[in-house]
Design a protein around this motif. Sequence first.
Motif, PDB file in Angstrom:
ATOM      1  N   UNK A  74       0.736  -1.265  -0.044  1.00  0.00           N
ATOM      2  CA  UNK A  74       0.195   0.083  -0.070  1.00  0.00           C
ATOM      3  C   UNK A  74       0.816   1.306   0.205  1.00  0.00           C
ATOM      4  N   UNK A  75       2.206   1.183  -0.070  1.00  0.00           N
ATOM      5  CA  UNK A  75       3.029   2.282  -0.033  1.00  0.00           C
ATOM      6  C   UNK A  75       2.747   3.074  -1.369  1.00  0.00           C
ATOM      7  N   UNK A  76       2.832   4.342  -1.405  1.00  0.00           N
ATOM      8  CA  UNK A  76       2.832   4.942  -2.611  1.00  0.00           C
ATOM      9  C   UNK A  76       4.012   5.154  -3.570  1.00  0.00           C
ATOM     10  N   UNK A  77       3.925   5.168  -4.606  1.00  0.00           N
ATOM     11  CA  UNK A  77       5.038   4.933  -5.617  1.00  0.00           C
ATOM     12  C   UNK A  77       6.245   6.185  -5.269  1.00  0.00           C
ATOM     13  N   UNK A  78       5.453   7.479  -4.843  1.00  0.00           N
ATOM     14  CA  UNK A  78       6.399   8.650  -4.573  1.00  0.00           C
ATOM     15  C   UNK A  78       7.633   8.399  -3.527  1.00  0.00           C
ATOM     16  N   UNK A  79       7.431   7.217  -2.623  1.00  0.00           N
ATOM     17  CA  UNK A  79       8.274   6.938  -1.514  1.00  0.00           C
ATOM     18  C   UNK A  79       9.624   6.486  -2.225  1.00  0.00           C
ATOM     19  N   UNK A  80       9.660   5.494  -3.562  1.00  0.00           N
ATOM     20  CA  UNK A  80      10.618   5.294  -3.909  1.00  0.00           C
ATOM     21  C   UNK A  80      11.476   6.617  -4.413  1.00  0.00           C
ATOM     22  N   UNK A  81      10.909   7.510  -5.126  1.00  0.00           N
ATOM     23  CA  UNK A  81      11.342   8.692  -5.558  1.00  0.00           C
ATOM     24  C   UNK A  81      11.977   9.356  -4.420  1.00  0.00           C
ATOM     25  N   UNK A  82      11.349   9.456  -3.301  1.00  0.00           N
ATOM     26  CA  UNK A  82      11.916  10.335  -1.996  1.00  0.00           C
ATOM     27  C   UNK A  82      13.128   9.614  -1.500  1.00  0.00           C
ATOM     28  N   UNK A  83      13.167   8.162  -1.458  1.00  0.00           N
ATOM     29  CA  UNK A  83      14.389   7.532  -1.300  1.00  0.00           C
ATOM     30  C   UNK A  83      15.557   7.824  -2.115  1.00  0.00           C
ATOM     31  N   UNK A  84      15.295   7.859  -3.331  1.00  0.00           N
ATOM     32  CA  UNK A  84      16.370   8.197  -4.442  1.00  0.00           C
ATOM     33  C   UNK A  84      16.755   9.628  -4.298  1.00  0.00           C
ATOM     34  N   UNK A  85      15.906  10.489  -4.016  1.00  0.00           N
ATOM     35  CA  UNK A  85      16.227  11.981  -3.840  1.00  0.00           C
ATOM     36  C   UNK A  85      16.985  12.083  -2.529  1.00  0.00           C
ATOM     37  N   UNK A  86      16.608  11.516  -1.608  1.00  0.00           N
ATOM     38  CA  UNK A  86      17.595  11.420  -0.247  1.00  0.00           C
ATOM     39  C   UNK A  86      19.038  10.907  -0.536  1.00  0.00           C
ATOM     40  N   UNK A  87      19.183   9.997  -1.446  1.00  0.00           N
ATOM     41  CA  UNK A  87      20.404   9.578  -1.761  1.00  0.00           C
ATOM     42  C   UNK A  87      21.070  10.477  -2.479  1.00  0.00           C
TER      43      UNK A  87
END
Length: 65
Positions: A35-48
């Motif tokens: 149920x986790x939204x796909x923007x979480x992946x982008x947020x992890x990438x941007x944090x990196x």
Amino acid sequence: MLWIGIVLAVQGIGSFVTEKVWDTEFGVTALLPDSTPSWVSIAIGLLGLAIIVISASRSRKAAHN
């Protein structure tokens, strides 16, 4: 610290791309609930990417001193 940024960037952005193209996940986001939204992946990438930039700027400052 640079390696952490690289890993997060690859895991986050790579998982986002594989989710959109092949409807699957890998790495860090594969551990999250469906149920986790796909923007979480982008947020992890941007944090990196932010960690990479911070690490690079610290390395330049240390080289100039």
